[in-house]
Design an enzyme around this catalytic site. Structure first.
Site, short mmCIF file in Angstrom:
data_model
loop_
_atom_site.label_atom_id
_atom_site.label_comp_id
_atom_site.label_asym_id
_atom_site.label_seq_id
_atom_site.Cartn_x
_atom_site.Cartn_y
_atom_site.Cartn_z
N SER A 69 0.81 -1.23 0.00
CA SER A 69 0.00 0.00 0.00
C SER A 69 0.84 1.28 0.00
O SER A 69 1.61 1.51 -0.92
CB SER A 69 -0.93 -0.05 1.21
OG SER A 69 -1.77 1.05 1.24
N ASP A 283 -1.53 1.58 -3.64
CA ASP A 283 -2.28 0.46 -4.23
C ASP A 283 -3.71 0.86 -4.60
O ASP A 283 -4.55 0.01 -4.87
CB ASP A 283 -2.27 -0.77 -3.30
CG ASP A 283 -2.98 -0.52 -1.98
OD1 ASP A 283 -3.09 0.65 -1.57
OD2 ASP A 283 -3.43 -1.50 -1.35
N GLU A 376 -12.04 6.00 6.86
CA GLU A 376 -10.99 6.39 7.79
C GLU A 376 -10.57 7.80 7.37
O GLU A 376 -10.68 8.16 6.19
CB GLU A 376 -9.80 5.44 7.67
CG GLU A 376 -10.14 4.02 8.10
CD GLU A 376 -8.92 3.14 8.22
OE1 GLU A 376 -8.73 2.56 9.29
OE2 GLU A 376 -8.16 3.01 7.24
N ALA A 377 -10.09 8.58 8.33
CA ALA A 377 -9.70 9.95 8.03
C ALA A 377 -8.66 10.00 6.91
O ALA A 377 -8.59 10.95 6.14
CB ALA A 377 -9.16 10.62 9.29
N ASN A 378 -7.87 8.92 6.80
CA ASN A 378 -6.81 8.90 5.79
C ASN A 378 -7.34 8.67 4.37
O ASN A 378 -6.57 8.59 3.43
CB ASN A 378 -5.77 7.83 6.13
CG ASN A 378 -6.40 6.44 6.21
OD1 ASN A 378 -7.35 6.12 5.49
ND2 ASN A 378 -5.88 5.61 7.10
N GLY A 505 -0.74 -1.23 13.55
CA GLY A 505 -0.81 -2.62 13.09
C GLY A 505 0.01 -2.84 11.83
O GLY A 505 0.10 -3.97 11.34
N ARG A 511 1.41 5.07 17.58
CA ARG A 511 0.92 6.30 16.96
C ARG A 511 0.30 7.20 18.01
O ARG A 511 -0.43 6.74 18.88
CB ARG A 511 -0.14 6.00 15.91
CG ARG A 511 0.40 5.31 14.69
CD ARG A 511 -0.63 5.34 13.55
NE ARG A 511 -0.32 4.34 12.56
CZ ARG A 511 0.66 4.45 11.65
NH1 ARG A 511 1.42 5.52 11.61
NH2 ARG A 511 0.88 3.49 10.78
C1 LIG Z 1 -3.72 6.15 11.46
C2 LIG Z 1 -3.81 5.41 10.19
O1 LIG Z 1 -4.00 6.05 9.15
N1 LIG Z 1 -3.67 4.07 10.24
C3 LIG Z 1 -3.75 3.24 9.06
C4 LIG Z 1 -2.68 2.18 9.06
O2 LIG Z 1 -2.90 1.35 10.18
P1 LIG Z 1 -2.04 1.34 11.51
O3 LIG Z 1 -2.56 0.17 12.27
O4 LIG Z 1 -2.32 2.67 12.14
O5 LIG Z 1 -0.60 1.25 11.11
O6 LIG Z 1 -2.77 1.40 7.87
C5 LIG Z 1 -4.00 0.68 7.76
C6 LIG Z 1 -3.93 -0.14 6.50
O7 LIG Z 1 -3.81 0.63 5.36
C7 LIG Z 1 -5.18 1.66 7.77
O8 LIG Z 1 -6.38 0.93 7.75
C8 LIG Z 1 -5.10 2.55 9.00
O9 LIG Z 1 -6.09 3.54 8.97
MG LIG Z 2 -3.67 1.31 0.42
#
Ligand SMILES: CC(=O)N[C@H]1[C@@H](OP(=O)(O)O)O[C@H](CO)[C@@H](O)[C@@H]1O
Ligand SMILES: [Mg+2]
Length: 548
Positions: A69, A283, A376-378, A505, A511
């Site tokens: 990704s 991705d 998700e905010a992202n 994760g 974070r």
């Molecule tokens: C704060 C943040 O944006 N975390 C992301 C990131 O996960 P983390 O578990 O935070 O590393 O990657 C994930 C997979 O793409 C997505 O689902 C998630 O929202």
């Molecule tokens: Mg992705």
């Protein structure tokens, strides 16, 4: 399969895809993800597991996507896709982790144990769709995946380079032929076809401009938009940047994650004041928008904005079609900006659920609504429609009064633009463009819906990130002891202050998220909480510093 032929399989695995590292690897938020050179045996073994999973599902097709990704080029990963196009069922994550970590010598016995545990009938046919992103390590890993599938006498079908959501879509279509045709072309026909349909029903008006700049993150999403671009005619004029040429490196200082986290414009994109730009991730499953104003100030329109835009337009169409008994709801995570949650509940009057990070959690919660919008905010998210909702809308589109019919027909096109299996940057881009066009909105006017609270995300490296435990959809920290009390003390003096911490994760970090009424305050609060994490949760390396 007789044991003797299985012996050959495991001898082959040892020979061709040996386990070369003792580093423990876990099926995380989005599958296995780490340095590409540590993954070959993992991917081969996931090929074995995909076959077992397919047989447990009576031979229905399972997907395997080779991608990391938004991570940088040296990383890679693999995630499994379940028959309805959703992420692998959570109870299998532990099984996947077990299989990925056993020694080559124990691979045979562990596979046999798993087959027994999940009660797989190994005489059934098995089908696995394999896709990959543009990383140079992906073809080799995709080949290992196919070898794993063949080893247990499953049938692999390789899709080559596709976006993650395209693979999810193809898996869904293969198992449910009412959803569409399980090919890349079938995806274009349905999703892009529905967009062109709806755009012919909407006139361009107000502040909407049909030119859209796109940051392709030097990944697969931009490449696919380059194919789509040619078929769009005058409906949307895409100007594509960061397509992977000119030495542009995947996700490096560009792409949706970079834009969202750094709140900076990506490299490689030409900018014109107020011109809206869509930024994809590596991705093609995340999307954020932004524009720079006439003083080059960044204005971000993230996943929360996309969610509110889509939810309000769908609500408008549902109301205009006079559809009864359709409950629409929105799903967010703790990373959603507090201002967006307030806007959704107070202004849109739509119910909101907050869940743990990771699309599988959002998708699951969205299923409890007739129409569930989750982001998700992202920028990772989509809309899902229950069969009940689709049936009601279809009926009105055929039998309703003219005005009701018109709204219901627009809604049906909107449903067809949507990739309901998983968040999809391309599908989301066409959804956003539809709403902006229908409402005659520029990006600047879209931004006016509400004012984001300034926020900051930081990462802290600790000895063992799993020393941090959380509850209440990750908004409260339960371990190490005392950390939450400290966070509460730090947050208290800030107006509109909010902060939480959780172990990532996908990366070996903790974070930290903070928001407050000014950027200065959000930055300071984030740094203070980062220091608390460092001090109380076993920080390694340099202690985070406060902004000067
Ligand atoms: C704060 C943040 O944006 N975390 C992301 C990131 O996960 P983390 O578990 O935070 O590393 O990657 C994930 C997979 O793409 C997505 O689902 C998630 O929202
Ligand atoms: Mg992705």
């Amino acid at each position: 399969m007789p044991p003797s032929s299985l012996r050959v399989v495991y001898a082959f695995a040892r020979e061709m895809h040996p386990k070369t590292s003792d580093v423990f690897i876990e099926y995380g938020t989005a599958g296995f993800r780490t340095k590409a050179n540590l993954l070959e045996h993992v991917v081969y073994r996931m090929g074995l597991l995909a076959v077992i999973r397919s047989r447990v599902k009576n031979g229905r097709t399972i997907g395997m996507m080779i991608t990391a990704s938004h991570n940088l080029e040296p990383d890679n990963g693999v995630k499994l896709v379940d028959p309805d196009g959703e992420m692998l069922e959570q109870s299998w994550e532990e099984i996947a982790t077990r299989l990925a970590n056993v020694s080559d010598n124990d691979l045979e016995s562990t596979t046999a144990e798993i087959i027994k545990q999940v009660n797989a009938d190994m005489s059934l046919k098995a089908s696995v769709f394999i896709g990959m992103d543009t990383r140079y390590t992906s073809p080799r890993l995709a080949a290992a995946a196919a070898n794993g599938v063949i080893a247990l006498k499953g049938t692999p079908k390789e899709f080559g380079i596709v976006t993650t959501p395209m693979l999810h879509y193809c898996v869904k279509c293969r198992n449910d032929n009412t959803y569409g045709t399980p090919t890349e072309e079938g995806y274009y026909e349905k999703i892009v076809g529905a967009f062109k349909n709806i755009r012919q029903k909407l006139s361009v008006w107000g502040d909407y401009d049909t030119t859209l700049y796109v940051d392709g993150a030097n990944g697969v999403g931009g490449k696919k938009l380059n194919i789509i671009k040619k078929s769009l005619g005058g409906e949307l004029d895409l100007k594509l940047y960061n397509l992977g040429g000119n030495g542009g490196k995947l996700n490096l200082n560009c792409g949706a994650d970079f834009v969202k986290v750094s709140q900076k414009a990506p490299v490689g994109v030409e900018h014109a004041p107020f011109q809206r730009v869509a930024s994809l991730d590596g991705d093609g499953d995340r999307l954020v928008y932004y524009y720079l104003n006439d003083t080059d100030k960044m204005n971000l329109l993230d996943g929360d904005r996309i969610a509110t835009l889509l939810a309000s337009y769908i609500t408008e169409l549902v109301t205009a079609s006079e559809a009864q008994d359709i409950r629409l709801g929105l799903v967010q995570t703790a990373y959603a900006n507090g201002a967006s949650t307030a806007y959704i509940t107070k202004h849109l009057k739509v119910p909101v659920t907050c869940v743990k990070t990771g699309v599988k959690h959002l998708h699951h919660a969205a299923l409890s609504y007739d129409i569930g919008v989750y982001f998700e905010a992202n920028g990772h998210g989509t809309v899902i429609y229950s069969d009940k909702a689709k049936k009601i809308i279809r009926k009105i589109a055929q039998e309703g009064e003219p005005e009701q019919r018109k709204a219901a027909q627009l809604l049906l096109d909107f449903v067809d633009i949507t990739n309901e299996t998983v968040g999809d940057a391309i599908s989301d881009l066409f959804l956003v463009e539809t709403v902006l066009c229908a409402r005659g909105l520029s990006a600047a006017r879209w931004l006016k819906a509400y004012d984001d609270l300034p926020c900051r995300q930081l990462k802290v490296t600790v000895k063992d990130r799993n020393a941090i435990s959380t509850t209440d959809a990750e908004r409260q920290c339960t371990a190490p002891e005392g950390l939450q009390t400290r966070i509460n003390e730090l947050v208290a003096p800030y107006k509109h202050g909010r902060s939480f911490v959780r172990p990532s994760g996908t990366e070996d970090v903790v974070r930290v998220y903070a928001e407050a009424d000014t950027q200065e305050s959000a930055d300071k609060l984030a740094a203070e909480v980062a220091q608390a994490v460092f001090d109380q949760a076993g920080g390694v390396g340099d202690r985070p510093t406060l902004p000067v």
